[in-house]
Design an enzyme around this catalytic site. Structure first.
Site, PDB file in Angstrom:
ATOM      1  NE  ARG A  34      -3.328   0.372   2.620  1.00  0.00           N
ATOM      2  CZ  ARG A  34      -4.470   0.729   3.179  1.00  0.00           C
ATOM      3  NH1 ARG A  34      -5.394  -0.181   3.414  1.00  0.00           N
ATOM      4  NH2 ARG A  34      -4.691   1.983   3.525  1.00  0.00           N
ATOM      5  CB  ALA A  37       4.674  -0.935   1.367  1.00  0.00           C
ATOM      6  CG  HIS A  38       3.638   1.804  -3.461  1.00  0.00           C
ATOM      7  ND1 HIS A  38       2.872   0.750  -3.027  1.00  0.00           N
ATOM      8  CD2 HIS A  38       3.721   1.664  -4.804  1.00  0.00           C
ATOM      9  CE1 HIS A  38       2.512   0.014  -4.062  1.00  0.00           C
ATOM     10  NE2 HIS A  38       3.015   0.543  -5.148  1.00  0.00           N
ATOM     11  CE  LYS A  39       7.056   9.308   3.173  1.00  0.00           C
ATOM     12  NZ  LYS A  39       8.309   9.064   3.869  1.00  0.00           N
TER      13      LYS A  39
END
Length: 197
Positions: A34, A37-39
Site C-alpha cells: 500500500r 510500503a510504496h513510500k
C-alpha cells in the site's frame, strides 16, 4: 473482451495480450504493497537499495489484509484505492513491475507510465475481500514488518480474478464504459484515455 490466464512472473508478451475490459485470471506469486510500503520502496530505490523482491515481471496488489483466522492463509484481502499509489507508481513500473491491482481511477501520469514501461492496471472487486482471500493459498511477510497490515507480503494465488482497466496501448475501460451513457450536453464527461503511441 476476453478471459486471459496469466502465470507469474509476467512477461512483456503476456502484458501485450491484455486489453482494457479483459478478465485477467492470475496464478502464481504476487506482492502486496500500500502507500506506506510504496513510500519506503521509492526511498530505498533513491538511496540505491534494491526493492524487497525481484521487480522484473512482478505483480503488486494494493491491499492491507486483516489478520487470518485459524486455518486461513490470510484474512480479508480486498483492494485499496489506487490513486494513493499514483505518485510512486511510475518509479516502481520503471523497474520492471508488469501488473498492478487495486480499485478506482488512475492519474494521467500513471496511465502514461503503463504505456512507457509495458505494464497494465487491473482492478479487483471492492467489498469482496473475504471472497478474494479464498484465492490466496499462502501469505508471507517479506519486508517492512513494522508497517503491520501494510508490510510487503508475498502471496501465492490461484486463479485470482481481476479486470483490466488500463492496458499497455492506452485503452481505458472506465472511459469506454462510461462514454456510451453520457448525453451530448452533459456537464461532466469522462476523460479520454492517454493517447497511444
Amino acid at each position: 473482451m476476453a478471459r486471459v490466464h496469466i502465470t507469474t512472473p509476467v512477461t512483456p508478451e503476456q502484458v501485450r495480450q491484455i486489453r482494457a475490459g479483459d478478465e485477467v485470471i492470475i496464478t502464481g506469486e504476487i506482492y502486496t504493497a500500500r502507500d506506506a510500503a510504496h513510500k519506503r520502496m521509492v526511498e530505498d530505490l533513491a538511496a540505491g537499495r534494491p526493492l524487497p523482491f525481484d521487480p522484473e515481471g512482478a505483480v503488486i496488489y494494493y491491499v492491507g489484509p486483516t489478520p487470518p483466522k485459524p486455518g486461513q492463509a490470510i484474512g480479508s484481502a480486498g483492494p485499496t484505492t489506487s490513486y494513493r499509489m499514483d505518485k510512486y507508481t511510475p518509479e516502481i513500473l520503471r523497474h520492471g513491475v508488469r501488473l498492478v491491482i487495486g480499485k478506482g481511477y488512475r492519474g494521467d501520469e500513471v496511465k502514461a507510465a503503463l504505456q512507457e514501461y509495458g505494464a497494465a492496471y487491473l482492478v479487483a472487486t471492492g467489498g469482496a475481500g473475504a471472497l478474494l482471500a479464498k484465492r490466496i493459498e499462502e501469505a508471507e511477510v517479506v519486508a517492512y514488518e513494522d508497517l503491520g497490515p501494510e508490510a510487503v507480503r508475498r502471496l501465492r494465488v490461484r486463479e485470482f480474478p481481476t479486470i483490466c482497466i488500463n492496458d499497455v496501448y492506452g485503452g481505458d475501460q472506465y472511459f469506454t464504459g462510461q462514454s456510451q451513457w453520457v448525453k451530448p450536453d452533459a456537464m461532466v464527461k469522462p476523460k479520454p484515455p492517454v493517447a497511444s503511441e
